[in-house]
Design a protein around this motif. Sequence first.
Motif, PDB file in Angstrom:
ATOM      1  N   SER A 157       2.046   9.179  -5.909  1.00 27.86           N
ATOM      2  CA  SER A 157       2.305  10.800  -5.432  1.00 27.86           C
ATOM      3  C   SER A 157       3.563  11.113  -6.817  1.00 27.86           C
ATOM      4  O   SER A 157       3.692  12.206  -7.508  1.00 27.86           O
ATOM      5  CB  SER A 157       2.406  10.803  -4.213  1.00 27.86           C
ATOM      6  OG  SER A 157       3.752  10.133  -4.007  1.00 27.86           O
ATOM      7  N   ARG A 209       0.951   4.132  -2.864  1.00 32.38           N
ATOM      8  CA  ARG A 209       0.901   5.826  -2.924  1.00 32.38           C
ATOM      9  C   ARG A 209       1.825   6.166  -3.089  1.00 32.38           C
ATOM     10  O   ARG A 209       1.491   7.259  -3.917  1.00 32.38           O
ATOM     11  CB  ARG A 209       0.460   5.771  -1.034  1.00 32.38           C
ATOM     12  CG  ARG A 209      -0.891   5.631  -0.670  1.00 32.38           C
ATOM     13  CD  ARG A 209      -1.006   5.473   0.899  1.00 32.38           C
ATOM     14  NE  ARG A 209      -1.947   5.255   1.012  1.00 32.38           N
ATOM     15  CZ  ARG A 209      -2.762   5.757   2.572  1.00 32.38           C
ATOM     16  NH1 ARG A 209      -1.968   5.326   3.374  1.00 32.38           N
ATOM     17  NH2 ARG A 209      -3.967   4.720   2.744  1.00 32.38           N
ATOM     18  N   LYS A 210       2.751   6.020  -3.047  1.00 27.84           N
ATOM     19  CA  LYS A 210       3.969   6.246  -3.405  1.00 27.84           C
ATOM     20  C   LYS A 210       4.590   7.114  -4.969  1.00 27.84           C
ATOM     21  O   LYS A 210       4.974   7.817  -5.720  1.00 27.84           O
ATOM     22  CB  LYS A 210       5.500   5.789  -2.847  1.00 27.84           C
ATOM     23  CG  LYS A 210       6.787   6.669  -3.858  1.00 27.84           C
ATOM     24  CD  LYS A 210       8.357   6.191  -2.776  1.00 27.84           C
ATOM     25  CE  LYS A 210       8.447   6.844  -3.364  1.00 27.84           C
ATOM     26  NZ  LYS A 210      10.457   6.065  -3.170  1.00 27.84           N
ATOM     27  N   VAL A 252       0.844  -1.320   0.015  1.00 30.78           N
ATOM     28  CA  VAL A 252      -0.065   0.173  -0.006  1.00 30.78           C
ATOM     29  C   VAL A 252       0.850   1.230   0.034  1.00 30.78           C
ATOM     30  O   VAL A 252       0.569   2.200  -0.622  1.00 30.78           O
ATOM     31  CB  VAL A 252      -0.578   0.024   1.443  1.00 30.78           C
ATOM     32  CG1 VAL A 252      -1.630   1.544   1.612  1.00 30.78           C
ATOM     33  CG2 VAL A 252      -2.137  -1.194   1.429  1.00 30.78           C
ATOM     34  N   LYS A 253       1.638   1.164   0.663  1.00 32.01           N
ATOM     35  CA  LYS A 253       2.753   2.404   0.773  1.00 32.01           C
ATOM     36  C   LYS A 253       3.408   2.564  -0.375  1.00 32.01           C
ATOM     37  O   LYS A 253       3.732   3.976  -1.113  1.00 32.01           O
ATOM     38  CB  LYS A 253       3.927   2.118   1.854  1.00 32.01           C
ATOM     39  CG  LYS A 253       4.639   3.116   2.864  1.00 32.01           C
ATOM     40  CD  LYS A 253       5.474   2.761   3.929  1.00 32.01           C
ATOM     41  CE  LYS A 253       5.115   2.406   4.454  1.00 32.01           C
ATOM     42  NZ  LYS A 253       5.774   2.261   5.719  1.00 32.01           N
TER      43      LYS A 253
END
Length: 71
Positions: A46, A42-43, A38-39
């Motif tokens: 972005s 998201r990275k 998930v991290k």
Amino acid sequence: MGIGGISVWQLLIILVIVIMLFGTKRLSTLGSDLGNAVKGFRKSMSDDGDAPKPGSGTKPDAPADTAAKDK
């Protein structure tokens, strides 16, 4: 009454069965792997917003062979 007709006791029984099947160590690694995924997602989302989009108004450089023909 719990979530969607499932009581708290039923959720606890399901949790105990899952822990018995997989074990706590495997569940913790599964949770950390899911968190890292998930991290990373998201990275990447972005970072993708910072990249220029195609057709954003900037013209690409003309190829060398067409520039020589124009002269």
